[in-house]
Design a protein around this motif. Sequence first.
Motif, PDB file in Angstrom:
ATOM      1  N   SER A   1       0.811  -1.217   0.000  1.00  0.00           N
ATOM      2  CA  SER A   1       0.000   0.000   0.000  1.00  0.00           C
ATOM      3  C   SER A   1       0.843   1.266   0.000  1.00  0.00           C
ATOM      4  N   SER A   2       2.127   1.157   0.354  1.00  0.00           N
ATOM      5  CA  SER A   2       2.948   2.361   0.424  1.00  0.00           C
ATOM      6  C   SER A   2       3.863   2.549  -0.790  1.00  0.00           C
ATOM      7  N   TYR A   3       4.284   1.474  -1.432  1.00  0.00           N
ATOM      8  CA  TYR A   3       5.168   1.608  -2.588  1.00  0.00           C
ATOM      9  C   TYR A   3       4.368   1.875  -3.852  1.00  0.00           C
ATOM     10  N   LYS A   4       4.873   2.801  -4.676  1.00  0.00           N
ATOM     11  CA  LYS A   4       4.237   3.107  -5.957  1.00  0.00           C
ATOM     12  C   LYS A   4       5.191   2.745  -7.085  1.00  0.00           C
TER      13      LYS A   4
ATOM     14  N   MET B   1      -2.089  -2.120  -8.330  1.00  0.00           N
ATOM     15  CA  MET B   1      -1.527  -2.241  -9.673  1.00  0.00           C
ATOM     16  C   MET B   1      -2.273  -3.261 -10.533  1.00  0.00           C
TER      17      MET B   1
ATOM     18  N   LYS C   1       1.702   6.526 -11.793  1.00  0.00           N
ATOM     19  CA  LYS C   1       2.210   5.913 -10.565  1.00  0.00           C
ATOM     20  C   LYS C   1       1.029   5.366  -9.760  1.00  0.00           C
ATOM     21  N   VAL C   2       1.088   4.083  -9.440  1.00  0.00           N
ATOM     22  CA  VAL C   2       0.006   3.395  -8.742  1.00  0.00           C
ATOM     23  C   VAL C   2       0.620   2.576  -7.616  1.00  0.00           C
ATOM     24  N   THR C   3      -0.073   2.503  -6.466  1.00  0.00           N
ATOM     25  CA  THR C   3       0.452   1.655  -5.387  1.00  0.00           C
ATOM     26  C   THR C   3       0.433   0.211  -5.866  1.00  0.00           C
TER      27      THR C   3
END
Length: 185
Positions: free
Chosen positions: A40-43, A58, A52-54
């Motif tokens: 949930s935190s990395y995009k 994705m 850019k999507v978490t």
Amino acid sequence: FCGECLQPCLQVPSPLCPLCRVPFDPKKVEKASSVEKQLSSYKAPCRGCSKKVTLAKMRSHVSSCAKVQEQMANCPKFVPVVPTSQPIPSNIPNRSTFVCPYCGARNLDQQELLKHCMENHRNDPNKVVCPVCSAMPWGDPSYKSANFLQHLLHRHKFSYDTFVDYNIDEEAALQAALALSLSEN
């Protein structure tokens, strides 16, 4: 496993792990909160539109991204460049076409095998050996799937030939996949 991948395993009378195929108790399934937090935190950028999507969102984004759909539609189906008269070496296993484990229909690629089994063997209760798995170096030609159609749907979503180097062992393949994944992001 994500919920989407684990859910079909929970809908059978005796759930089996999608990885090792060992029976497990669905009541003992625990959420990996640290993994959920990371997802949930990395995009990362979408491979189609570069938005850019978490990572948690994705898969959903890619399945509805118009640019990705356009790329997929323009992707040609594999065909040999030129016909050949050379014989197929007998010591190399055929990993492109398979025989239906229910009726023996031949020359089915993975998609055709799935379609054939869904149309002709959807309600067949027999446990059968997966011809895709048994053609792989790591496959067990005596292992019979408890639910072959679910197995095909969830374990064979892509062609191994696209992603697997059969000349390296599983650990080396995992390391290569991780290195490639990190270099792409």
